[in-house]
Design a protein around this motif. Structure first.
Motif, PDB file in Angstrom:
ATOM      1  N   PHE A 186       4.209  17.892   4.869  1.00 34.68           N
ATOM      2  CA  PHE A 186       5.252  17.368   3.989  1.00 34.68           C
ATOM      3  C   PHE A 186       6.608  18.006   4.318  1.00 34.68           C
ATOM      4  CE2 PHE A 186       7.651  17.830  -0.050  1.00 34.68           C
ATOM      5  CZ  PHE A 186       7.914  16.483  -0.273  1.00 34.68           C
ATOM      6  N   LEU A 187       6.639  19.312   4.545  1.00 34.63           N
ATOM      7  CA  LEU A 187       7.884  19.984   4.907  1.00 34.63           C
ATOM      8  C   LEU A 187       8.441  19.431   6.210  1.00 34.63           C
ATOM      9  CD1 LEU A 187       7.379  23.758   4.050  1.00 34.63           C
ATOM     10  CD2 LEU A 187       8.577  21.998   2.745  1.00 34.63           C
ATOM     11  N   ASP A 188       7.554  19.175   7.163  1.00 32.40           N
ATOM     12  CA  ASP A 188       7.994  18.611   8.434  1.00 32.40           C
ATOM     13  C   ASP A 188       8.621  17.243   8.228  1.00 32.40           C
ATOM     14  OD1 ASP A 188       7.974  18.500  11.459  1.00 32.40           O
ATOM     15  OD2 ASP A 188       6.712  16.759  11.015  1.00 32.40           O
ATOM     16  N   TRP A 189       8.049  16.450   7.319  1.00 25.23           N
ATOM     17  CA  TRP A 189       8.570  15.103   7.076  1.00 25.23           C
ATOM     18  C   TRP A 189       9.966  15.142   6.474  1.00 25.23           C
ATOM     19  CZ3 TRP A 189      10.471  11.814   3.457  1.00 25.23           C
ATOM     20  CH2 TRP A 189      10.410  10.452   3.731  1.00 25.23           C
ATOM     21  N   LYS A 194       0.842  -1.197   0.000  1.00 25.31           N
ATOM     22  CA  LYS A 194       0.000   0.000   0.000  1.00 25.31           C
ATOM     23  C   LYS A 194       0.876   1.245   0.000  1.00 25.31           C
ATOM     24  CE  LYS A 194      -0.525  -0.055   5.053  1.00 25.31           C
ATOM     25  NZ  LYS A 194      -1.502  -0.106   6.167  1.00 25.31           N
ATOM     26  N   GLU A 195       0.274   2.365  -0.393  1.00 24.52           N
ATOM     27  CA  GLU A 195       1.010   3.621  -0.480  1.00 24.52           C
ATOM     28  C   GLU A 195       1.407   4.112   0.910  1.00 24.52           C
ATOM     29  OE1 GLU A 195      -1.501   6.358  -2.512  1.00 24.52           O
ATOM     30  OE2 GLU A 195      -1.076   5.532  -4.498  1.00 24.52           O
ATOM     31  N   SER A 196       2.615   4.648   0.993  1.00 22.83           N
ATOM     32  CA  SER A 196       3.067   5.262   2.241  1.00 22.83           C
ATOM     33  C   SER A 196       2.584   6.706   2.295  1.00 22.83           C
ATOM     34  CB  SER A 196       4.593   5.237   2.323  1.00 22.83           C
ATOM     35  OG  SER A 196       5.156   6.056   1.310  1.00 22.83           O
ATOM     36  N   TYR A 197       2.714   7.299   3.461  1.00 19.20           N
ATOM     37  CA  TYR A 197       2.290   8.692   3.640  1.00 19.20           C
ATOM     38  C   TYR A 197       3.030   9.611   2.667  1.00 19.20           C
ATOM     39  CZ  TYR A 197       2.456  13.407   5.536  1.00 19.20           C
ATOM     40  OH  TYR A 197       2.437  14.772   5.656  1.00 19.20           O
ATOM     41  N   ILE A 198       4.349   9.481   2.607  1.00 25.31           N
ATOM     42  CA  ILE A 198       5.131  10.411   1.791  1.00 25.31           C
ATOM     43  C   ILE A 198       4.837  10.209   0.310  1.00 25.31           C
ATOM     44  CG2 ILE A 198       7.146   8.881   1.689  1.00 25.31           C
ATOM     45  CD1 ILE A 198       7.117  12.731   1.872  1.00 25.31           C
ATOM     46  N   LYS A 221       1.910   9.284  -0.973  1.00 22.42           N
ATOM     47  CA  LYS A 221       0.632   9.952  -1.216  1.00 22.42           C
ATOM     48  C   LYS A 221       0.807  11.460  -1.304  1.00 22.42           C
ATOM     49  CE  LYS A 221      -2.356   6.565   1.108  1.00 22.42           C
ATOM     50  NZ  LYS A 221      -3.255   6.339   2.262  1.00 22.42           N
ATOM     51  N   MET A 222       1.653  12.004  -0.414  1.00 18.18           N
ATOM     52  CA  MET A 222       1.850  13.442  -0.390  1.00 18.18           C
ATOM     53  C   MET A 222       2.483  13.928  -1.697  1.00 18.18           C
ATOM     54  SD  MET A 222       0.546  14.701   2.257  1.00 18.18           S
ATOM     55  CE  MET A 222       1.205  16.318   1.904  1.00 18.18           C
ATOM     56  N   ILE A 223       3.477  13.201  -2.170  1.00 12.60           N
ATOM     57  CA  ILE A 223       4.151  13.610  -3.416  1.00 12.60           C
ATOM     58  C   ILE A 223       3.173  13.513  -4.584  1.00 12.60           C
ATOM     59  CG2 ILE A 223       5.927  12.919  -5.066  1.00 12.60           C
ATOM     60  CD1 ILE A 223       7.722  12.260  -2.722  1.00 12.60           C
ATOM     61  N   ARG A 224       2.371  12.442  -4.611  1.00 17.34           N
ATOM     62  CA  ARG A 224       1.402  12.301  -5.694  1.00 17.34           C
ATOM     63  C   ARG A 224       0.371  13.421  -5.646  1.00 17.34           C
ATOM     64  NH1 ARG A 224      -3.054   9.320  -5.709  1.00 17.34           N
ATOM     65  NH2 ARG A 224      -2.422   8.070  -3.910  1.00 17.34           N
ATOM     66  N   THR A 225      -0.067  13.782  -4.436  1.00 15.42           N
ATOM     67  CA  THR A 225      -1.020  14.891  -4.297  1.00 15.42           C
ATOM     68  C   THR A 225      -0.403  16.202  -4.766  1.00 15.42           C
ATOM     69  OG1 THR A 225      -2.093  13.807  -2.408  1.00 15.42           O
ATOM     70  CG2 THR A 225      -2.460  16.177  -2.681  1.00 15.42           C
ATOM     71  N   ASP A 226       0.863  16.432  -4.386  1.00 16.26           N
ATOM     72  CA  ASP A 226       1.552  17.651  -4.812  1.00 16.26           C
ATOM     73  C   ASP A 226       1.685  17.706  -6.326  1.00 16.26           C
ATOM     74  OD1 ASP A 226       1.788  18.707  -2.331  1.00 16.26           O
ATOM     75  OD2 ASP A 226       3.875  18.156  -2.024  1.00 16.26           O
TER      76      ASP A 226
END
Length: 359
Positions: free
Chosen positions: A289-292, A248-252, A254-259
């Motif tokens: 995302f910046l925090d990650w 499954k997709e990881s958090y990061i 998903k975030m990159i795909r959303t961006d």
């Protein structure tokens, strides 16, 4: 009549003057929130001071502000249509005036590459896509634009990720060369050999997935994306999200795909993205995302490497026969592609069957 028209003409003239002597020069995309804030502050001060000291109704100040904006935008549109340095290039007339034209074409299906291809078929190798944007399909222009001695630099699009500037988005050539030299240490023969165990682990994880799913449709677009990201994340941050293992997709990820989808909508309107980044609630994912990415992981430059896709393909084809899953067509695959930050591949279900070895 004269007393009422003179202030409006002066207000419009200030708008024209602001465009000609200020906004026509330089780049203002990143500064758009500051510009709006400055205008709002000036407008508020003008309304307060004129009403308090001159007893002028706020409606009059609002009207003069409207005339200033009208003068500013009328000057800008006339300049873009007839006097801009790109005015001599062919293209849709609306594209001369505003980037909303090309944005509207892009968001229809996120197939901007097809829309641009149609425009080139209509207008030729050089097409004006926006007030300051050209699409060039002339092979002779490649060396002039991308040659080592070319004076051209990256355009305002590369400010989309401000205030952070990745190496590939550095617009200053000297800065890019300096930062690239540091990253080059990650591509030496010794460094590349050091990455092999990590890449091998990821490849084996992918092969295990294929082995479990053999004979059944498997979306190779998704699983190859998991492979690529697991390897890049491991090399860059000394830590993997293990998407190949978890399925499954990881958090990061998903975030990159959303961006990437956000950038698809804002790529031709770079002045809007700074508002999104600075607006509470709307910027929640951006701040997370910046925090990650700012957490204390290992230095990216020490473990960066090229992912050897050829090796992955060779490993797969040496073990399995590959066929397209029933119901999957070339048209469906091409229609599913999306032009975002880069071209995103569509779902591609295929069936892997174990290859019979010759005796």
């Amino acid at each position: 009549m004269m007393t009422t028209s003179l202030p409006t003409l002066l207000a419009a003239a200030t708008g024209v003057t602001a465009h000609i002597f200020l906004f026509r020069r330089g780049e203002w995309d990143v500064a758009s929130p500051s510009i709006l804030g400055s205008y709002a502050m000036i407008f508020a001060l003008a309304m307060f001071s004129t009403q308090f000291y001159l007893d002028v109704p706020p409606s009059v100040v609002a009207q003069l502000g409207g005339w200033h904006a009208a003068g500013l935008y009328l000057s800008m549109l006339l300049y873009r249509a007839f006097f801009h340095r790109l005015a001599g290039y062919p293209g849709p007339f609306l594209a001369r005036l505003t980037n909303f034209y090309i944005t509207a074409l892009s968001i229809k299906k996120l197939h901007l590459f097809e829309e641009v291809q149609k425009l080139h078929a209509q207008y030729g190798d050089y097409v004006r896509l926006g007030p300051r944007e050209l699409s060039i399909a002339d092979p002779e222009a490649v060396k002039a634009i991308y040659g080592t001695q070319s004076p051209t630099t990256k355009g305002p699009w590369y400010t989309l990720l401000e205030p952070r500037v990745p190496v590939f988005m550095a617009r200053d050539k000297q800065e890019h060369a300096h930062r690239r030299k540091i990253w080059d240490k990650g591509f030496t023969t010794k460094a590349l050999l050091g990455y092999d165990p990590r890449i091998t682990t990821a490849i084996n994880n992918l092969l295990a997935v294929i082995d479990r799913q053999k004979g059944q449709p498997l979306d190779v677009s998704q699983w190859f994306a998991f492979l690529v990201f697991d390897v890049m994340e491991d090399l860059a941050f000394n830590k993997s999200s293990n998407m190949l293992l978890n399925g499954k997709e990881s958090y990061i990820f998903k975030m990159i795909r959303t961006d990437m989808y956000n950038i698809a909508f804002f790529t031709h309107l770079p002045w809007l993205l700074p508002f999104l980044k600075r607006t509470p609630i709307l910027n929640r994912d951006y701040l997370e995302f910046l925090d990650w990415i700012q957490r204390p992981y290992a230095c990216v430059g020490k473990r960066l490497a090229l992912l050897e896709i050829r090796r992955v393909v060779a490993e797969i084809l040496s073990r399995y026969d590959v066929t397209i899953a029933p119901g999957q067509t070339k048209g469906a695959f091409l229609d599913g592609k999306q032009d975002t930050f880069t071209t995103v591949s569509a779902s591609l279900p295929v069936i892997f069957t174990e290859r019979v070895k010759a005796k």
